[in-house]
Design an enzyme around this catalytic site. Structure first.
Site, short mmCIF file in Angstrom:
data_model
loop_
_atom_site.label_atom_id
_atom_site.label_comp_id
_atom_site.label_asym_id
_atom_site.label_seq_id
_atom_site.Cartn_x
_atom_site.Cartn_y
_atom_site.Cartn_z
N ARG A 24 0.82 -1.20 0.00
CA ARG A 24 0.00 0.00 0.00
C ARG A 24 0.86 1.26 0.00
O ARG A 24 2.06 1.22 0.28
CB ARG A 24 -0.91 0.02 1.23
CG ARG A 24 -0.14 -0.01 2.54
CD ARG A 24 -1.05 -0.08 3.75
NE ARG A 24 -0.26 -0.11 4.98
CZ ARG A 24 -0.56 0.56 6.09
NH1 ARG A 24 -1.65 1.30 6.13
NH2 ARG A 24 0.19 0.47 7.16
N THR A 135 11.71 3.75 9.11
CA THR A 135 11.39 3.02 7.88
C THR A 135 11.80 3.82 6.65
O THR A 135 11.53 5.03 6.55
CB THR A 135 9.89 2.72 7.81
OG1 THR A 135 9.53 1.94 8.96
CG2 THR A 135 9.54 1.95 6.55
N LYS A 162 11.91 -1.10 3.29
CA LYS A 162 10.82 -1.80 2.62
C LYS A 162 11.28 -2.28 1.24
O LYS A 162 11.88 -1.53 0.47
CB LYS A 162 9.61 -0.88 2.45
CG LYS A 162 8.97 -0.46 3.76
CD LYS A 162 8.25 -1.61 4.44
CE LYS A 162 7.46 -1.15 5.65
NZ LYS A 162 6.70 -2.24 6.29
N ASP A 190 12.02 -5.43 5.16
CA ASP A 190 10.64 -5.89 5.34
C ASP A 190 10.03 -6.11 3.96
O ASP A 190 9.83 -5.16 3.20
CB ASP A 190 9.85 -4.85 6.12
CG ASP A 190 8.43 -5.33 6.45
OD1 ASP A 190 8.08 -6.46 6.08
OD2 ASP A 190 7.69 -4.56 7.09
N GLU A 218 11.94 -9.30 7.50
CA GLU A 218 10.62 -9.36 8.10
C GLU A 218 9.61 -9.91 7.09
O GLU A 218 9.50 -9.40 5.97
CB GLU A 218 10.23 -7.96 8.56
CG GLU A 218 8.99 -7.87 9.40
CD GLU A 218 8.79 -6.48 9.98
OE1 GLU A 218 7.65 -6.17 10.35
OE2 GLU A 218 9.77 -5.71 10.05
N ASP A 243 6.04 -11.61 11.10
CA ASP A 243 5.23 -10.44 11.42
C ASP A 243 3.76 -10.70 11.15
O ASP A 243 3.00 -11.05 12.04
CB ASP A 243 5.73 -9.22 10.64
CG ASP A 243 4.92 -7.97 10.91
OD1 ASP A 243 4.15 -7.94 11.89
OD2 ASP A 243 5.03 -7.00 10.14
N LYS A 267 2.90 -6.89 17.54
CA LYS A 267 2.20 -5.66 17.21
C LYS A 267 0.85 -5.68 17.91
O LYS A 267 0.06 -6.61 17.73
CB LYS A 267 2.01 -5.50 15.70
CG LYS A 267 3.29 -5.14 14.96
CD LYS A 267 3.02 -4.91 13.48
CE LYS A 267 4.30 -4.47 12.76
NZ LYS A 267 4.07 -4.33 11.30
N CYS A 295 4.85 -1.43 15.08
CA CYS A 295 3.59 -0.68 15.01
C CYS A 295 3.16 -0.59 13.56
O CYS A 295 3.94 -0.86 12.64
CB CYS A 295 3.74 0.72 15.61
SG CYS A 295 4.93 1.79 14.76
N ASP A 322 8.38 3.70 14.96
CA ASP A 322 8.65 4.98 14.30
C ASP A 322 7.40 5.71 13.83
O ASP A 322 7.50 6.76 13.20
CB ASP A 322 9.60 4.78 13.13
CG ASP A 322 9.04 3.84 12.05
OD1 ASP A 322 8.03 3.16 12.32
OD2 ASP A 322 9.62 3.77 10.96
#
Length: 367
Positions: A24, A135, A162, A190, A218, A243, A267, A295, A322
């Site tokens: 996203r 991130t 990412k 991630d 991740e 995750d 999380k 988070c 973050d």
């Protein structure tokens, strides 16, 4: 102290830059804020982000779960009877973990206020300061390199990068980030479920062969694919963190029993709040599996609750909190202090949140 009312608000805060992952792109934090009121005048605060592509929880779904199921189950209950109250939040509706997390943290907030202690001390914690990564969104390699240089200028020594939006580019992306970051910076990546198991092993080993020195990856594969996760864990030269596969203490326990991951990400929005998060941490302590506290794109109310948990449990050795520093503004009054990578928890009773600055909250009307 008896719960008398629950009010719901919409919080809207712009991000510094768009947040891009394999799943996203987001431009603003737009979360549900929960205000739990009591007969003694104390107010507990919670927050839930709508993250449909990850948790399945939409904005209207969070509101509906709280109003139709959670609120009727907790209004009139005594905060002092903490565990039965927290169990009720978990059992009164299936799934809807973000809605549960928001009310769960508000109840912990009230419990701490009742007894005059911050939540992290109620949980036995001793440390008051932690350091978070920041991130780097998935983008073209040149853009990610510039974002990396900006993060280094801001003082960050650990970056979560990412990847996965275009697997063919991922090694180039990481090479650009590593060159910009320098050898001393810790890089964790991630993939947000973007790869197939064999593809993940190939990409991860190629990254290490190029000397990119990845701390861990991740969620390299689909959330439901525990066997695929185990395949990558056994064959990759990069440690694996679970995750999206972890939505409950039972999920975490199964992954640990299978040896399907090297680390577990906790999380609050995926597991349903501090109560189930503590169960995950306890299981990890038994199995000796280190945890990260993470988070979603959340403002400070909910991330603050995760800070209290991180300060309380030593098995949580990695910090990915973050959300507040990705926002262009922090309208939340009270709570932990976020000074870029440095997060300091305060000794105010409960979770320490006092409210939100005027203009950032909109009351969500009853249907």
């Amino acid at each position: 102290m008896k719960i008398t009312d629950i009010r719901l608000w919409k919080l809207s805060v712009p991000l510094r830059v768009p947040f891009k992952t394999a799943l996203r792109t987001v431009y603003r934090v737009e979360d549900v804020v929960v205000e739990v009121r009591t007969d003694e005048g104390a107010v507990g605060w919670g927050e839930a982000p709508p993250t449909g592509k990850i948790t399945g929880d939409t904005f209207s779904g969070i509101v509906g779960a709280i109003r139709d199921h959670i609120a009727p189950s907790v209004i009139g209950r005594e905060v002092e009877a903490l565990e039965p109250l927290l169990q009720t939040i978990q059992s009164c509706v299936v799934k809807n973990t973000s809605a549960k997390a928001a009310v769960d943290m508000a109840v912990w907030d009230l419990y701490g206020q009742k007894y005059g202690l911050p939540v992290y001390r109620l949980l036995g914690g001793g440390r008051t300061r932690i350091e978070t990564d920041i991130t780097i969104s998935v983008n073209d390699p040149e853009v990610m390199a510039e974002d990396t240089r900006e993060a280094i200028r801001r003082g960050y020594g650990c970056l979560k990068v990412k990847v996965g939006a275009n697997p063919a580019l991922d090694v180039r992306r990481l090479a650009a980030v590593r060159e910009a970051a320098g050898a001393a910076t810790i890089l964790r990546i991630d993939a947000n479920q973007a790869w197939q198991p064999k593809e993940a092993v190939r990409i991860l080993n190629a990254m290490q062969d190029r000397g990119l020195d990845i701390e861990f990856v991740e969620q390299p594969v689909a959330a439901h694919d525990f066997e695929g996760l185990k395949y990558v864990t056994e064959r990759s030269s990069v440690p694996v963190l679970a995750d999206e596969s972890v939505f409950s203490p039972a999920d975490a326990l199964k992954i640990m029993q299978m040896g399907a991951a090297d680390l577990i990400n906790i999380k609050l929005m995926k597991c349903g709040g501090l109560y189930p998060a503590l169960q995950i941490a306890s299981a990890a302590e038994v199995y000796g599996v280190p945890c990260m506290i993470g988070c979603m794109l959340e403002a400070k109310i909910s991330v603050n609750a995760a800070v209290h948990l991180a300060c309380a449990r030593g098995i949580i050795t990695k910090i990915d909190l973050d959300g507040p520093v990705l926002c262009s503004e922090d309208p939340v009054l009270g709570g932990a202090v976020f000074a870029e990578k440095d997060i300091t928890v305060l000794d105010a009773p409960g979770l320490g949140v006092c409210g939100v600055e005027e203009g950032y909250l909109t009351l969500i009307p009853e249907n």
